[in-house]
Motif scaffolding. Structure first.
Motif, PDB file in Angstrom:
ATOM      1  N   TYR A 205      -7.759  -1.326   3.198  1.00 39.22           N
ATOM      2  CA  TYR A 205      -8.073  -1.521   1.783  1.00 39.22           C
ATOM      3  C   TYR A 205      -6.942  -1.071   0.864  1.00 39.22           C
ATOM      4  CZ  TYR A 205     -12.805  -2.450   3.342  1.00 39.22           C
ATOM      5  OH  TYR A 205     -13.900  -2.999   3.970  1.00 39.22           O
ATOM      6  N   LEU A 206      -5.812  -0.678   1.430  1.00 41.42           N
ATOM      7  CA  LEU A 206      -4.674  -0.241   0.639  1.00 41.42           C
ATOM      8  C   LEU A 206      -4.091  -1.442  -0.115  1.00 41.42           C
ATOM      9  CD1 LEU A 206      -1.932   2.078   2.134  1.00 41.42           C
ATOM     10  CD2 LEU A 206      -1.442   0.397   0.366  1.00 41.42           C
ATOM     11  N   ASP A 207      -3.983  -1.325  -1.457  1.00 42.22           N
ATOM     12  CA  ASP A 207      -3.499  -2.441  -2.264  1.00 42.22           C
ATOM     13  C   ASP A 207      -2.089  -2.171  -2.797  1.00 42.22           C
ATOM     14  OD1 ASP A 207      -3.319  -4.792  -3.610  1.00 42.22           O
ATOM     15  OD2 ASP A 207      -4.888  -4.375  -5.066  1.00 42.22           O
ATOM     16  N   PHE A 208      -1.972  -1.290  -3.809  1.00 42.40           N
ATOM     17  CA  PHE A 208      -0.635  -1.016  -4.326  1.00 42.40           C
ATOM     18  C   PHE A 208      -0.569   0.395  -4.905  1.00 42.40           C
ATOM     19  CE2 PHE A 208      -2.911  -2.706  -7.977  1.00 42.40           C
ATOM     20  CZ  PHE A 208      -2.483  -1.919  -9.027  1.00 42.40           C
ATOM     21  N   ARG A 233       4.265  14.894  -1.189  1.00 38.11           N
ATOM     22  CA  ARG A 233       4.511  15.113   0.242  1.00 38.11           C
ATOM     23  C   ARG A 233       4.232  13.857   1.056  1.00 38.11           C
ATOM     24  NH1 ARG A 233       1.106  19.354   4.031  1.00 38.11           N
ATOM     25  NH2 ARG A 233       2.023  18.729   6.037  1.00 38.11           N
ATOM     26  N   HIS A 234       3.169  13.127   0.684  1.00 32.91           N
ATOM     27  CA  HIS A 234       2.771  11.964   1.463  1.00 32.91           C
ATOM     28  C   HIS A 234       3.284  10.654   0.887  1.00 32.91           C
ATOM     29  CE1 HIS A 234      -0.274  15.085   2.490  1.00 32.91           C
ATOM     30  NE2 HIS A 234      -0.089  14.598   3.700  1.00 32.91           N
ATOM     31  N   LEU A 235       4.025  10.738  -0.207  1.00 29.71           N
ATOM     32  CA  LEU A 235       4.511   9.531  -0.877  1.00 29.71           C
ATOM     33  C   LEU A 235       5.460   8.684  -0.014  1.00 29.71           C
ATOM     34  CD1 LEU A 235       4.558   7.852  -3.474  1.00 29.71           C
ATOM     35  CD2 LEU A 235       6.420   9.344  -4.296  1.00 29.71           C
ATOM     36  N   PRO A 236       6.480   9.279   0.634  1.00 34.07           N
ATOM     37  CA  PRO A 236       7.392   8.455   1.438  1.00 34.07           C
ATOM     38  C   PRO A 236       6.665   7.686   2.545  1.00 34.07           C
ATOM     39  CG  PRO A 236       8.337  10.621   1.056  1.00 34.07           C
ATOM     40  CD  PRO A 236       6.917  10.687   0.603  1.00 34.07           C
ATOM     41  N   GLY A 237       5.754   8.351   3.241  1.00 36.92           N
ATOM     42  CA  GLY A 237       5.019   7.684   4.304  1.00 36.92           C
ATOM     43  C   GLY A 237       4.140   6.571   3.795  1.00 36.92           C
ATOM     44  N   LEU A 238       3.545   6.786   2.615  1.00 38.01           N
ATOM     45  CA  LEU A 238       2.696   5.757   2.037  1.00 38.01           C
ATOM     46  C   LEU A 238       3.499   4.530   1.628  1.00 38.01           C
ATOM     47  CD1 LEU A 238      -0.074   4.850   1.051  1.00 38.01           C
ATOM     48  CD2 LEU A 238       0.399   5.978  -1.137  1.00 38.01           C
ATOM     49  N   ARG A 239       4.682   4.750   1.044  1.00 35.09           N
ATOM     50  CA  ARG A 239       5.527   3.630   0.666  1.00 35.09           C
ATOM     51  C   ARG A 239       5.913   2.795   1.888  1.00 35.09           C
ATOM     52  NH1 ARG A 239       9.310   6.752  -3.804  1.00 35.09           N
ATOM     53  NH2 ARG A 239       8.234   5.950  -5.666  1.00 35.09           N
ATOM     54  N   GLU A 240       6.219   3.482   2.963  1.00 39.44           N
ATOM     55  CA  GLU A 240       6.570   2.785   4.206  1.00 39.44           C
ATOM     56  C   GLU A 240       5.368   1.996   4.721  1.00 39.44           C
ATOM     57  OE1 GLU A 240       8.148   3.814   8.735  1.00 39.44           O
ATOM     58  OE2 GLU A 240       8.084   5.363   7.185  1.00 39.44           O
ATOM     59  N   LYS A 241       4.194   2.602   4.623  1.00 38.26           N
ATOM     60  CA  LYS A 241       2.975   1.948   5.101  1.00 38.26           C
ATOM     61  C   LYS A 241       2.715   0.668   4.297  1.00 38.26           C
ATOM     62  CE  LYS A 241       0.479   3.392   7.722  1.00 38.26           C
ATOM     63  NZ  LYS A 241       0.292   3.140   9.179  1.00 38.26           N
ATOM     64  N   GLN A 243       4.881  -1.196   2.759  1.00 30.16           N
ATOM     65  CA  GLN A 243       5.890  -2.208   3.087  1.00 30.16           C
ATOM     66  C   GLN A 243       5.590  -2.920   4.401  1.00 30.16           C
ATOM     67  OE1 GLN A 243       9.601  -0.064   3.055  1.00 30.16           O
ATOM     68  NE2 GLN A 243       9.683   0.052   0.822  1.00 30.16           N
ATOM     69  N   ASN A 244       4.879  -2.221   5.282  1.00 25.42           N
ATOM     70  CA  ASN A 244       4.595  -2.780   6.610  1.00 25.42           C
ATOM     71  C   ASN A 244       3.267  -3.547   6.677  1.00 25.42           C
ATOM     72  OD1 ASN A 244       6.976  -1.741   7.665  1.00 25.42           O
ATOM     73  ND2 ASN A 244       6.004   0.219   8.211  1.00 25.42           N
TER      74      ASN A 244
END
Length: 245
Positions: A205-208, A233-241, A243-244
């Protein structure tokens, strides 16, 4: 506890209702036949039903057999003037069998037993669904006023810490569970993603991601207007997620 009282005798029914209320429980519906009782259970989703046996149209044993077919049947306590139906009551999985006129102490003991039974049933469901005994479970077990509810993981948007409990936001509303965010994250690592120390989300359900003032960020979901804060702390991982996806 939410209780339905079913008895075709008005005085007997009123007496049970009065005792139930005196013990601090809630009477959510009254019925005078087995057919009415089934309808009341389906509409009110009670924890317990107090059920007479001798009734018109459909007796208590037949009613109990029909209730047992429901996905989440209530705990059953027979209250009757006839002691010869004890075996039938056991076969109907009744947890209590009280002879009229049932007194307050007897009923209170039966209700206590029903409460303990519901808690035991919930523990058994959790054991069956634990990662060690049944990998890849597809439901989350939650105890609500309707009893034990199984919520499909695919229908859950996110989990957030809420004092001693975890709040589950799903397609039909919100429930509280005893699982911890850490346990959920470890069990469903391929489906859930942590966006904050107090929140994990269902990746589907992740949108933007939205940037707010002062370097803050919030996450938007597909299908709902609600948002969640995202920690640095979790921002970089979320951005990568994102993008994928």
């Amino acid at each position: 506890m939410r209780i339905v009282v079913c008895d075709d005798e008005p005085l007997a029914r009123e007496r049970l209702v009065r005792i139930v209320k005196e013990t601090g429980h809630e009477v959510v519906a009254q019925a005078k036949t087995g057919i009415e009782a089934i309808a009341a259970v389906k509409s009110q989703q009670p924890d317990i039903i107090l059920l007479d046996i001798h009734m018109p149209e459909m007796d208590g044993v037949q009613c109990a057999q029909e209730l047992a077919k429901l996905q989440h049947p209530p705990a059953l306590i027979f209250v009757t003037a006839y002691d010869q139906y004890a075996i039938a009551a056991l076969k109907a999985n009744a947890i209590g069998y009280l002879l009229k006129p049932a007194n307050k102490d007897e009923l209170l003991e039966a209700l206590k037993k029903a409460t303990n039974l519901n808690a035991a049933q919930l523990n058994e469901i959790r054991k069956l669904e634990s990662p060690t005994s049944r990998p890849g479970r597809e439901h989350i077990a939650a105890r609500t006023h309707r009893g034990v509810e199984l919520i499909k993981l695919k229908d859950i948007y996110y989990f957030t810490a809420d004092q001693k409990y975890v709040k589950v936001r799903h397609k039909d509303g919100i429930v509280l569970i005893d699982d911890t965010l850490k346990e959920l994250e470890q069990e469903f690592e391929d489906k859930l993603f942590r966006v904050h120390r107090n929140a994990i989300i269902n990746v589907k359900y992740l949108d933007f991601l939205e940037t707010l003032d002062a370097g803050q960020y919030q996450l938007h979901f597909k299908g709902i207007d609600e948002t969640l804060a995202v920690s640095r702390r979790h921002l970089p991982g979320l951005r990568e997620k994102i993008q994928n996806i």
